[in-house]
Design a protein around this motif. Structure first.
Motif, PDB file in Angstrom:
ATOM      1  N   PHE A  99       0.748  -1.281   0.032  1.00 51.44           N
ATOM      2  CA  PHE A  99      -0.010   0.066  -0.019  1.00 51.44           C
ATOM      3  C   PHE A  99       0.933   1.333   0.000  1.00 51.44           C
ATOM      4  N   CYS A 100       2.011   1.376   0.793  1.00 50.90           N
ATOM      5  CA  CYS A 100       2.461   2.713   1.328  1.00 50.90           C
ATOM      6  C   CYS A 100       3.673   2.782   0.084  1.00 50.90           C
ATOM      7  N   TYR A 101       4.157   1.526  -0.298  1.00 49.02           N
ATOM      8  CA  TYR A 101       5.275   1.755  -1.465  1.00 49.02           C
ATOM      9  C   TYR A 101       4.725   2.462  -2.625  1.00 49.02           C
ATOM     10  N   ASP A 115       7.721   2.665   4.933  1.00 47.00           N
ATOM     11  CA  ASP A 115       7.836   1.440   5.772  1.00 47.00           C
ATOM     12  C   ASP A 115       6.444   1.327   6.716  1.00 47.00           C
ATOM     13  N   ALA A 116       5.474   1.733   6.231  1.00 52.90           N
ATOM     14  CA  ALA A 116       4.335   2.039   7.354  1.00 52.90           C
ATOM     15  C   ALA A 116       3.025   0.879   7.017  1.00 52.90           C
ATOM     16  N   CYS A 117       2.981   0.472   5.920  1.00 53.37           N
ATOM     17  CA  CYS A 117       1.532  -0.185   5.928  1.00 53.37           C
ATOM     18  C   CYS A 117       1.886  -1.724   6.077  1.00 53.37           C
ATOM     19  N   ARG A 118       3.006  -2.340   6.019  1.00 55.42           N
ATOM     20  CA  ARG A 118       3.509  -3.546   6.220  1.00 55.42           C
ATOM     21  C   ARG A 118       2.846  -4.653   5.587  1.00 55.42           C
ATOM     22  N   MET A 119       2.247  -4.316   4.518  1.00 57.24           N
ATOM     23  CA  MET A 119       1.443  -5.313   3.517  1.00 57.24           C
ATOM     24  C   MET A 119       2.394  -6.293   2.866  1.00 57.24           C
ATOM     25  N   CYS A 120       3.818  -5.621   2.953  1.00 56.64           N
ATOM     26  CA  CYS A 120       4.707  -6.032   1.737  1.00 56.64           C
ATOM     27  C   CYS A 120       5.880  -7.202   2.524  1.00 56.64           C
ATOM     28  N   LEU A 121       5.209  -7.598   3.762  1.00 54.14           N
ATOM     29  CA  LEU A 121       5.913  -8.470   4.409  1.00 54.14           C
ATOM     30  C   LEU A 121       6.217  -9.817   3.656  1.00 54.14           C
ATOM     31  N   VAL A 178      10.306  -9.513   7.096  1.00 51.32           N
ATOM     32  CA  VAL A 178      10.953  -8.343   6.766  1.00 51.32           C
ATOM     33  C   VAL A 178      10.072  -7.551   5.663  1.00 51.32           C
ATOM     34  N   THR A 179      10.134  -6.352   5.818  1.00 52.37           N
ATOM     35  CA  THR A 179       9.298  -5.398   4.543  1.00 52.37           C
ATOM     36  C   THR A 179      10.000  -5.372   3.346  1.00 52.37           C
ATOM     37  N   SER A 180       9.266  -5.788   2.402  1.00 53.03           N
ATOM     38  CA  SER A 180      10.334  -5.919   1.108  1.00 53.03           C
ATOM     39  C   SER A 180      10.573  -4.498   0.390  1.00 53.03           C
ATOM     40  N   CYS A 181       9.608  -3.627   0.513  1.00 55.79           N
ATOM     41  CA  CYS A 181       9.669  -2.452  -0.036  1.00 55.79           C
ATOM     42  C   CYS A 181      10.818  -1.469   0.571  1.00 55.79           C
ATOM     43  N   SER A 182      11.366  -1.871   1.423  1.00 56.92           N
ATOM     44  CA  SER A 182      12.471  -0.782   2.123  1.00 56.92           C
ATOM     45  C   SER A 182      13.707  -1.658   2.130  1.00 56.92           C
TER      46      SER A 182
END
Ligand SMILES: Cc1cc2nc3c(=O)[nH]c(=O)nc-3n(C[C@H](O)[C@H](O)[C@H](O)COP(=O)(O)O)c2cc1C
Ligand code: SF4
Ligand code: SF4
Ligand code: SF4
Ligand code: FES
Ligand code: FES
Lengths: 157, 419, 539
Positions: free
Chosen positions: C33-35, C43-49, C59-63
């Motif tokens: 979402f946030c990426y 690194d906020a939404c945590r949807m990309c773990l 881990v968050t893949s976006c960051s």
């Protein structure tokens, strides 16, 4: 209505600015100054502070709504802030709260009609060893009992 | 009991003034550090002292300092964390009120060791007296030439600033604190980059707790090994302030060796349970530390030992609950706290803390349902390890431990409510 | 360059690439979402773990940047469980608005819920109340209850539009997006907020409640709003009952092109499409009878036009004809025009440069002062400077030296004013070919209805000299025809003229004849356009 700092406060503001490597960093201290001077951070005050510091107005509003200690609405002469966090609750903070509500005939977050008292419940104040604790403006009253509350309220009248 | 070090000035008259502080040997460590020691030596001594961060995370202080790059394109900063907001914790306030020069002296030594010329101390907004005392001490130190330009003629410059917070627990989290210091909402930053590399105003930044910094002059004066030796045998790491609150006879701050058994703190130092009641539960390290049952209190109060039994040292704040304590209400208080203090930046904490608070409030009102406890557990597991900053995990600690260790009490509440 | 394994596939990427981007390279899409590729990371939404081998936590893949030999799993039960949980968290305070939400059908939350969750709600308590239908500015509406607090909009305004005007107020689950109370967003890039908002929290007033997103067809195009040539997609419906009656085109959205518009569109361009289906569209050929226009047919008007032009040339020579095309036309239209007027009729008075054509207000980001998509194309085709200027033509019309004036989409009255109005009303033959009625058209004797940019194939050359294609999405409204097609039909009546059937044929001839286009074809231009090699001094 346009708002502006008094000359004395302007000096203080200048001293604050001089302390920080970046101007925007002075936002919290400047809002403290403004709260002291104007008691309430009204939209006019927000705009004034934003202009003084050259920060976006929306950031000032973010800060105002994020932190609990800035007053967006007028407070009573005495702001009674009762800690209702764990150590205070273990030692009877909720009874004190009921007592205060009863005595003042207002709920938490409200101000008495004579504008004398505002009652708030707050998080841990760092006086857990002498719980329960009530902060009245900048003073702390520790080891509270309902009796002590009564005495305090009479003194503050 | 050994002579107090960190708390030696607590309650002592005028100890906050420069004169009294100097009379008692104050600023000698600073002189020693600046005139006799090399920066690396100071860091080495701090390393040897076994001093671990007193703010909660317990990261070795010397090691943290060594992460700061020697050369950096931006100025380096020291930020002292005096946001003390962890419920049950009230140990940094007396240091600032009664011994502010220890903080200033500690800051000077730290900055000299790491090559920093600007130090800020972030004090929570409610601590008005602490702020006054720190500002007083800083002014005195400037007047004496201990702050400002060319300190002790050694060519070392340092400015020090007190920054007042405005009411937000999350500003105790180091990156939230940095944001707040920069004049923004205190929402934590993504890591990496870590503050040691990109911190305050984008510069490399050391962040340490007040108690950590106040211990530095003692370490420099008497040596790292000496401090380490003050800890319990086989544990080391010096002494620490343990603020005790709740249902004990003598709540207060106890300066004790790292590794002192929790039982000893409660029963020996704090006088045991009020009214000689039975102990029901104890939180060993501030609200975020998972709760312990009476059979667990022989644990030495020290990072690894507490971690081993599934709790944590945190700020070392001991919160004692006697047999009459309503744990549903207590957990409700804690859950409302986290929901209120969640900064709202990341999803699991923003939504999960509020949800847990709503469920536990409902249970307390007698409207709980049998599935609620499992839901709390699964919400907590949904937050755990998945948030941007540790506040999420901090909320999970009490939630999971209360509901699993005292499940029967929660179930009874639900049954009675439903009946 | 680190090499890593994602879901058992190896990939080598640049140092510093995030896991999410590396996975994208393998065609693995990780929900987020946030990426946003064009905004800073939070690194906020945590949807990309995702799961990384040997890492203690997801881990968050976006960051998180990749490391050499990293082993990543994007679809393990642990990852799926985390996604479910994040979605559940978002949904506890989310309203049940899908049936009336403009984002439905293209909403990340809907899609992810369908793909990763589909579990019944366990939430039994009251939802947090937030503001709905908040007027954020001239073009945007906010529904805070639908907001997932990803902060994309906040970052967009600050980082891209350069206006720090959106913020997130309060904290915890009361966090709410907004402008400073009473203030509005003012920048020219608001429409992008509706695009980047992953859910239906920010919607465009223009699109509100008009059409369900899944009923829209999409075709690649170029925004005709200015000479920047932003890559866009036109959204339209083929069935009038799907949306608002009579409206076929519903919106323009940006298409990524790093060299032109990154991934944005400005509001001037985005909402400039309404002329396509507006009531002033010219839909049938018409002739002036007395004060009024009378509906005619193509044969009649083409005959009238051809014979009119022929007569003028025969009696007064080609210098008695003036042609003013608009740089709104495609290269194909303009080339066909040039063939007709300069090759067949030997007219030299051709000038597209009406005074003030390029004097709009531009900005630093995308919008150019010149509000025409093909000025550079018209220049390269030499449609100015061969004879009289457009302004001089007005004089000559007044003095009677120019007898016939042919306007193609242009509006001299708008740019020159009264002087033009006076001149046009004195012309012996005024032909207006274009898409919409305008002040100059009003004075015409003959009206030839032209097709808009979504109703024809063709190319535009943007201000940088980048050649880009537009595609036909819809049939021309009524009896309108592409301008190149009209010129082809006229050409046949006036002399020897190629019998073009497709715009591409016109392009092929142009590529043969006009230097900067040499060797190019529609295929070579491709979806992202191609930079022309410009003659000296024209870069
Ligand atoms: C939610 C949260 C609140 C915190 N509050 C405080 C605090 O009030 N004071 C403090 O010193 N550290 C606090 N910390 C820990 C800091 O992030 C940081 O670890 C500490 O200041 C570092 O100093 P130390 O190494 O000397 O302990 C908090 C951490 C979190 C996650
Ligand atoms: S865990 Fe909570 S406090 Fe920390 S960033 Fe996320 S929402 Fe904010
Ligand atoms: S934002 Fe998405 S999930 Fe929410 S109501 Fe709109 S379409 Fe449905
Ligand atoms: S309004 Fe949309 S873009 Fe903005 S924070 Fe909410 S969900 Fe994200
Ligand atoms: S819990 Fe009330 S002061 Fe700490
Ligand atoms: S997309 Fe990675 S945290 Fe939001």
């Amino acid at each position: 209505m346009t708002v502006a700092f008094s000359e004395k406060t302007k000096e203080k503001f200048k001293a604050i600015l001089a302390k920080y490597p970046e101007k925007g960093a002075a936002l919290l201290p400047t809002m403290w100054l403004a709260q002291k001077e104007f008691s309430v951070i009204t939209p006019e005050v927000e705009e004034y502070v934003a202009k003084l510091l050259g920060v976006p107005l929306v950031r000032v509003h973010e800060v105002l709504t994020f932190y609990t200690m800035y007053a967006a609405k007028p407070l009573g002469k005495y702001h009674l802030q009762l800690c209702t966090n764990i150590s205070c609750t273990l030692l009877g903070a909720e009874d004190i709260l009921e007592h205060l509500k009863d005595k003042l005939q207002i709920g938490a977050g409200e101000t008495t009609p004579d504008k004398k008292f505002t009652l708030s419940t707050v998080e841990c104040l760092g006086y857990c060893g002498t719980a329960p604790v009530l902060q009245v403006n900048d003073d702390f009253h520790e080891n509270l009992t309902t009796k002590k509350v009564d005495e305090l309220l009479t003194k503050l009248k | 009991m050994p002579k107090p070090i960190l708390s030696k000035n607590f309650g002592k008259k005028n100890a906050h003034s420069l004169g009294v502080y100097i009379q008692d040997g104050g600023y000698e460590a600073m002189k020693k550090a600046l005139t006799e020691m090399k920066p690396e030596q100071i860091i080495q001594e701090v390393d040897k002292s076994g001093l671990k961060g007193r703010g909660g995370a317990g990261f070795p202080v010397g090691k943290k300092w060594s992460f700061i790059p020697k050369e950096a394109p931006k100025p380096k900063y020291l930020v002292i964390n005096a946001d003390e907001g962890e419920p049950g914790t009230y140990k940094d306030r007396p240091i600032m009120e009664c011994d502010p020069h220890a903080v200033v002296e500690g800051a000077i030594i730290t900055c000299f060791a790491v090559g920093i010329h600007w130090a800020g101390i972030y004090v929570r907004g409610e601590y008005v007296k602490s702020i006054e005392r720190l500002e007083g001490a800083i002014n005195e130190a400037y007047a004496k030439g201990y702050l400002g330009k060319n300190i002790l003629g050694m060519g070392f410059d340092l400015d020090m600033v007190v920054h007042r917070g405005a009411g937000a627990y999350i500003c105790g989290e180091e990156t939230g604190l940095l944001e707040s210091f920069e004049g923004k909402k205190g929402q934590p930053r993504m890591k990496p980059p870590f503050p040691a590399i990109v911190g305050l105003f984008q510069g490399p930044t050391v962040i340490n707790n007040v108690e950590s910094i106040a211990a530095i002059p003692h370490i420099v004066k008497n040596g790292g090994e000496w401090f380490n030796g003050l800890g319990a045998p086989g544990i080391g790491g010096g002494v620490k302030l343990f603020p005790v609150s709740g249902h004990v006879k003598k709540p207060g701050i106890y300066e004790l060796p790292m590794g002192t058994p929790l039982r000893e703190i409660i029963y020996k130092h704090a006088g045991g349970i009020r009214g000689d009641k039975k102990l029901k539960a104890v939180i060993p390290g501030g609200a975020s530390a998972p709760v312990l049952k009476p059979e667990e209190i022989d644990v030495p109060m020290e990072y690894a030992n507490l971690a081993k039994i599934g709790s944590m040292m945190g700020s070392g704040a001991v919160i004692v609950m006697d047999e009459d304590t309503d744990l549903v209400k207590t957990l409700r208080v804690l859950m409302c706290f986290y929901a209120h203090e969640s900064c709202g930046k990341c999803t699991p904490c923003r939504e999960g803390t509020g949800w847990m608070a709503k469920i536990i409030k409902r249970i307390e009102k007698g409207e709980g349902e049998s599935a609620d406890l499992d839901t709390i557990v699964s919400i907590a597991n949904g937050i755990r390890g998945r948030t941007l900053c540790p506040l999420g995990d901090a909320a999970v600690g009490p939630a999971l431990s209360f509901v699993t260790k005292f499940r029967q009490e929660f179930e009874d509440y639900i049954k009675v409510g439903a009946g | 360059m680190p090499t890593l394994t994602i879901d058992d596939q190896q990939v080598t990427v640049d140092q510093g690439t995030t896991i999410l981007d590396a996975a994208k390279k393998l065609g693995i899409s990780i929900p987020h979402f946030c990426y946003h590729p064009r905004l800073t990371k939070v690194d906020a939404c945590r949807m990309c773990l995702v799961e990384v081998k040997d890492a203690p936590k997801l881990v968050t893949s976006c960051s998180n940047a990749v490391r050499d030999n990293m082993v990543v799993f994007t679809g393990t039960p642990k990852v799926e469980e985390a996604r479910k949980s994040i979605l559940e968290f978002i949904l506890i305070n989310h309203p049940l608005d899908c049936p009336i939400c403009d984002k439905a059908g293209e909403c990340k939350l809907q899609d992810y819920y369908f793909r990763h969750s589909r579990q019944p709600s366990r939430f039994k308590d009251y939802k947090v109340k937030k503001h709905k239908v908040v007027d954020l500015g001239a073009t945007m509406v906010l529904d805070s209850e639908r907001c997932v607090v990803c902060s994309r909009c906040v970052r967009f305004c600050k980082e891209v539009a350069g206006e720090e005007n959106l913020g997130i107020f309060n904290r915890g689950d009361h966090s709410e997006i907004g402008t400073y109370p009473g203030k509005k967003i003012e920048h020219n890039y608001q429409g992008n907020l509706a695009d980047i908002c992953p859910v239906g929290a920010l919607t465009a007033k223009d699109f509100r409640f008009k059409c369900r997103s899944w009923l829209l067809c999409k075709v690649d195009t170029i925004c005709p709003g200015c000479s920047n040539g932003c890559n866009a997609v036109v959204h339209f419906t083929l069935r009038s009952f799907d949306g608002i009656k009579g409206q076929r085109v519903f919106r323009l959205t940006p298409r990524e092109n790093n060299d032109v518009n990154k991934i944005w569109l400005c509001d001037v361009g985005r909402w400039g499409y309404s002329f396509i289906d507006s009531i002033d569209r010219l839909t049938t050929p018409a002739l002036k009878k007395g004060e009024d226009f009378v509906k005619s047919d193509w044969d009649t008007v083409l005959r009238e036009t051809a014979s009119g032009l022929k007569t003028v040339v025969e009696r007064y020579g080609p210098s008695a004809i003036g042609v003013i095309p608009s740089p709104h036309l495609t290269n194909e239209d303009l080339y066909a025009l040039k063939c007709l007027f300069s090759c067949v009729l030997k007219v030299t008075n051709i000038d597209f440069k009406l005074p003030g054509l390029d004097k709009g207000e531009g900005d630093k980001l995308l919008l150019k002062a010149d509000r025409h998509p093909n000025t550079r194309g018209a220049e390269l085709l030499g449609l100015s400077g061969t004879g009289l200027s457009a302004e001089a033509m007005m004089e000559k019309v007044k003095t009677g030296e120019i007898k016939a004036l042919y306007l193609v989409g242009s509006d001299p009255v708008k740019y020159i004013g009264e002087k033009a109005e006076e001149a046009l009303s004195r012309a012996e033959l005024l032909i207006f070919q274009g898409t919409n009625f305008n002040a100059s058209c009003k004075l015409a004797h003959v009206i030839l209805p032209g097709a808009t940019f979504v109703e024809k194939e063709g190319t535009f050359t943007n201000y940088q000299g980048r050649l880009q294609r537009i595609n036909k999405a819809l049939e021309p409204l009524g009896e309108a025809q592409a301008d190149w097609e009209i010129f082809t039909r006229l050409g046949k009546r006036l002399g020897s003229y190629p019998s073009y059937k497709y715009a591409e044929e016109v392009f092929k001839d142009m590529a043969r004849e006009v230097a900067p286009f040499t060797g190019l074809s529609y295929q070579k231009i491709g979806p992202q356009g191609i930079k022309l090699t410009l003659p000296e001094g024209k870069s």
